[in-house]
Design a protein around this motif. Structure first.
Motif, short mmCIF file in Angstrom:
data_model
loop_
_atom_site.label_atom_id
_atom_site.label_comp_id
_atom_site.label_asym_id
_atom_site.label_seq_id
_atom_site.Cartn_x
_atom_site.Cartn_y
_atom_site.Cartn_z
N ALA A 181 0.84 -1.21 0.00
CA ALA A 181 0.00 0.00 0.00
C ALA A 181 0.88 1.25 0.00
CB ALA A 181 -0.92 -0.01 1.22
N THR A 182 1.96 1.21 0.75
CA THR A 182 2.87 2.37 0.82
C THR A 182 3.47 2.64 -0.56
OG1 THR A 182 3.40 1.76 3.08
CG2 THR A 182 4.92 3.28 2.00
N GLU A 183 3.85 1.58 -1.22
CA GLU A 183 4.46 1.73 -2.55
C GLU A 183 3.44 2.34 -3.52
OE1 GLU A 183 5.52 0.94 -6.45
OE2 GLU A 183 4.00 -0.37 -5.54
N ARG A 184 2.19 1.88 -3.44
CA ARG A 184 1.15 2.42 -4.34
C ARG A 184 0.87 3.89 -4.04
NH1 ARG A 184 -1.38 -2.44 -3.24
NH2 ARG A 184 -2.98 -1.50 -1.92
N VAL A 185 0.83 4.23 -2.75
CA VAL A 185 0.57 5.63 -2.38
C VAL A 185 1.67 6.52 -2.95
CG1 VAL A 185 0.60 7.24 -0.42
CG2 VAL A 185 -0.82 5.20 -0.32
N LEU A 186 2.92 6.10 -2.81
CA LEU A 186 4.02 6.93 -3.29
C LEU A 186 3.96 7.07 -4.81
CD1 LEU A 186 6.94 5.76 -1.00
CD2 LEU A 186 5.83 8.01 -1.02
N ARG A 187 3.64 5.96 -5.47
CA ARG A 187 3.63 5.97 -6.94
C ARG A 187 2.47 6.81 -7.48
NH1 ARG A 187 1.65 1.67 -9.58
NH2 ARG A 187 2.08 0.31 -7.82
N ARG A 188 1.30 6.63 -6.87
CA ARG A 188 0.11 7.28 -7.45
C ARG A 188 -0.19 8.65 -6.85
NH1 ARG A 188 -3.96 2.26 -6.71
NH2 ARG A 188 -2.82 0.71 -7.91
N HIS A 189 0.09 8.81 -5.55
CA HIS A 189 -0.35 10.06 -4.89
C HIS A 189 0.78 10.73 -4.12
CE1 HIS A 189 -4.30 8.20 -5.56
NE2 HIS A 189 -3.93 7.19 -4.78
N GLY A 190 2.04 10.46 -4.52
CA GLY A 190 3.18 10.95 -3.74
C GLY A 190 3.09 12.44 -3.40
N ALA A 191 2.76 13.26 -4.41
CA ALA A 191 2.79 14.72 -4.20
C ALA A 191 1.80 15.14 -3.11
CB ALA A 191 2.49 15.44 -5.50
N THR A 192 0.60 14.59 -3.11
CA THR A 192 -0.37 15.01 -2.09
C THR A 192 -0.13 14.30 -0.75
OG1 THR A 192 -1.89 13.44 -3.07
CG2 THR A 192 -2.34 15.78 -3.50
N ALA A 193 0.29 13.03 -0.84
CA ALA A 193 0.44 12.25 0.41
C ALA A 193 1.61 12.75 1.25
CB ALA A 193 0.62 10.78 0.08
N LEU A 194 2.54 13.46 0.62
CA LEU A 194 3.69 13.94 1.38
C LEU A 194 3.60 15.43 1.69
CD1 LEU A 194 6.40 11.90 -0.56
CD2 LEU A 194 5.51 11.42 1.72
N GLN A 195 2.47 16.02 1.35
CA GLN A 195 2.26 17.47 1.54
C GLN A 195 1.53 17.72 2.87
OE1 GLN A 195 3.13 20.44 1.39
NE2 GLN A 195 3.05 20.68 -0.87
N GLN A 240 -2.23 8.58 6.76
CA GLN A 240 -3.67 8.55 6.45
C GLN A 240 -3.90 8.00 5.05
OE1 GLN A 240 -6.22 11.93 7.80
NE2 GLN A 240 -4.28 12.95 8.21
N ALA A 241 -3.06 8.42 4.10
CA ALA A 241 -3.22 7.94 2.72
C ALA A 241 -2.95 6.44 2.65
CB ALA A 241 -2.27 8.70 1.79
N ILE A 242 -1.98 5.95 3.40
CA ILE A 242 -1.69 4.50 3.41
C ILE A 242 -2.87 3.74 4.00
CG2 ILE A 242 -0.18 2.70 4.35
CD1 ILE A 242 2.09 4.85 4.32
N ALA A 243 -3.44 4.27 5.07
CA ALA A 243 -4.59 3.60 5.69
C ALA A 243 -5.76 3.51 4.70
CB ALA A 243 -5.01 4.33 6.96
N VAL A 244 -5.99 4.58 3.94
CA VAL A 244 -7.07 4.57 2.94
C VAL A 244 -6.80 3.48 1.91
CG1 VAL A 244 -8.06 5.88 1.01
CG2 VAL A 244 -7.74 6.98 3.23
N GLU A 245 -5.56 3.42 1.46
CA GLU A 245 -5.18 2.43 0.44
C GLU A 245 -5.40 0.99 0.97
OE1 GLU A 245 -4.13 3.65 -2.50
OE2 GLU A 245 -3.92 1.62 -3.34
N ILE A 246 -5.01 0.77 2.23
CA ILE A 246 -5.12 -0.57 2.82
C ILE A 246 -6.58 -0.97 3.00
CG2 ILE A 246 -4.77 -1.89 4.96
CD1 ILE A 246 -2.19 -0.31 5.36
#
Ligand code: PLP
Length: 400
Positions: A53-67, A269-275
């Motif tokens: 899930a972490t890998e997907r978040v970084l790949r798909r939503h990195g810019a928002t998930a790290l903001q 939070q983004a990782i939890a949503v993905e999971i």
């Protein structure tokens, strides 16, 4: 040189070290079997799922998930939380960094120095530690195997109170849950005396048997701030939890949260949503409940074997969660039990528990102790409870 102790704010004198932490330090010795910690079993952490899930978040939503993001919380996570409850909208959800932060924020926003908080005796030490710095007083309510006793609750509320703190499901430290009848009694009494309720529910999803009971919030949504968390269902290291209440009740809490930490980690939070997106949590919960159910069985069997002889030892039989609460009788010569003093002998005998005193805000509980069955292996449970049984029988001058 600054004399930091002299400079410290008055409220810091109320910041006590955790007695549980002190016991846990003693249990670092390799041969001590510990029933003291209340940690979730790390064998249940879904590490691979979190990694993917972490890998997907970084790949798909990195810019928002790290903001930076909004104080209220990541909108899709608020939607997900709302959907797990009856009659909750995303606007009723405030994401917090662990329910422990939720307890602190509620106390910060709703308790002035000298205010009385009604709590069960015993209750979660971490709640007392969260409320203490706000210089509150406590009114304690006697409990039995069905939770708070309504007559005792009424007396505490009638004496005047600003907040009622309740753990309705598989309580820490007793493992008991409030019966349906008592849930109705609690909200009715709180309503009659005009007192808001802080409902702390980290263990509700860890039910082993029996029908799910309504949350206090379901019974009186206008009166309750409900706290839920991923700590016992996913992983505690995420520090991810939520408060549910009306937007009016959450308003000061949002401002206080913004001042405290701006917002809870966007990334987590983004990782939890993905999971949680594809129903993973519900499948995972089946595994978690199975594990803790059999752990509970090993512990209760061992207690029945070692101390079930009708000598006045009593323990709860939880239908969920991670804890059993035991009360120790006075010795045969009438000397009252002292589980705080005995805790050191227990560690010397190779077994650890948390003394009951830690869960009482103003003394008491010397005949109680908390046992957690979350992490010990079945063999450790058998050996550890045999050691504890021998120690307690000896301490109470019963047959060894
Ligand atoms: C009753 C209770 N409330 C709150 C917490 C804190 O949980 P969190 O990890 O969500 O901060 C715990 C943790 O053990 C608990 O037992």
């Amino acid at each position: 040189m600054v004399d930091w102790a002299a400079h410290a704010a008055a409220r810091t004198s109320r910041l006590k070290p955790s007695a549980i932490r002190e016991i846990l330090k003693l249990t670092q010795r390799g041969d001590v079997i510990s029933f003291a910690g209340g940690l979730p079993s790390p064998d249940l952490f879904p590490t691979t799922t979190i990694g993917a899930a972490t890998e997907r978040v970084l790949r798909r939503h990195g810019a928002t998930a790290l903001q930076y993001s909004t104080t209220e919380g990541h909108p899709p996570l608020r939607e997900w939380v709302a959907a797990r409850y009856a009659n909750v909208a995303a606007d009723d959800v405030q994401i917090v960094s662990g329910s422990q932060q939720g307890l602190d924020l509620v106390a910060k926003c709703y308790l002035d120095p000298g205010d009385a908080v009604v709590v069960a005796a015993p209750t979660y030490t971490g709640a007392l530690r969260a409320f203490d710095p706000y210089q509150v007083r406590y009114r304690t309510v006697e409990t039995d195997d069905d939770g708070m006793v309504p007559e005792a609750l009424e007396a505490a509320l009638a004496a005047g109170a600003k907040l009622l703190y309740v753990i309705p499901n598989f309580d820490n430290p007793t493992g008991t849950h409030l019966s349906l009848e008592r849930r109705h009694a609690v909200v009715e009494l709180a309503g009659r005396y005009g007192v808001p309720i802080l409902e702390d529910d980290p263990y509700g999803e860890l039910r082993f048997e029996g029908a799910e009971l309504p949350h206090l919030r379901d019974l009186a949504p206008e009166r309750v701030i409900h706290a839920g968390t991923f700590s016992k269902t996913l992983v505690p290291g995420f520090r991810l939890a939520w408060l549910i209440a009306s937007p009016e009740a959450l308003e000061p809490i949002r401002r206080a949260k913004q001042a405290a930490d701006l917002h809870t980690s966007t990334f987590v939070q983004a990782i939890a949503v993905e999971i949680t997106a594809d129903g993973f949590l519900d499948e995972h919960l089946v595994k978690i409940r199975d594990h803790y159910r059999s752990q509970r069985g090993y512990l209760l069997d061992a207690l029945d074997r070692e101390l079930g002889g009708g000598d006045g030892f009593h323990w709860t039989r939880p239908s969920g969660g991670m804890f059993v609460w035991m009360t120790v009788p006075s010795a045969a010569d009438g000397t009252p039990a002292d589980t705080t003093a005995l805790a050191h002998d227990a560690v010397a005998a190779g077994v650890a528990y948390v003394p009951g005193e830690s869960f009482y805000p103003d003394g008491g509980g010397l005949d109680g102790l908390r046992l957690s069955y979350s992490v010990a292996t079945p063999e450790q449970i058998n050996t550890g409870i045999a050691r504890l049984g021998e120690l307690l029988r000896r301490a109470t001058l019963r047959d060894v």
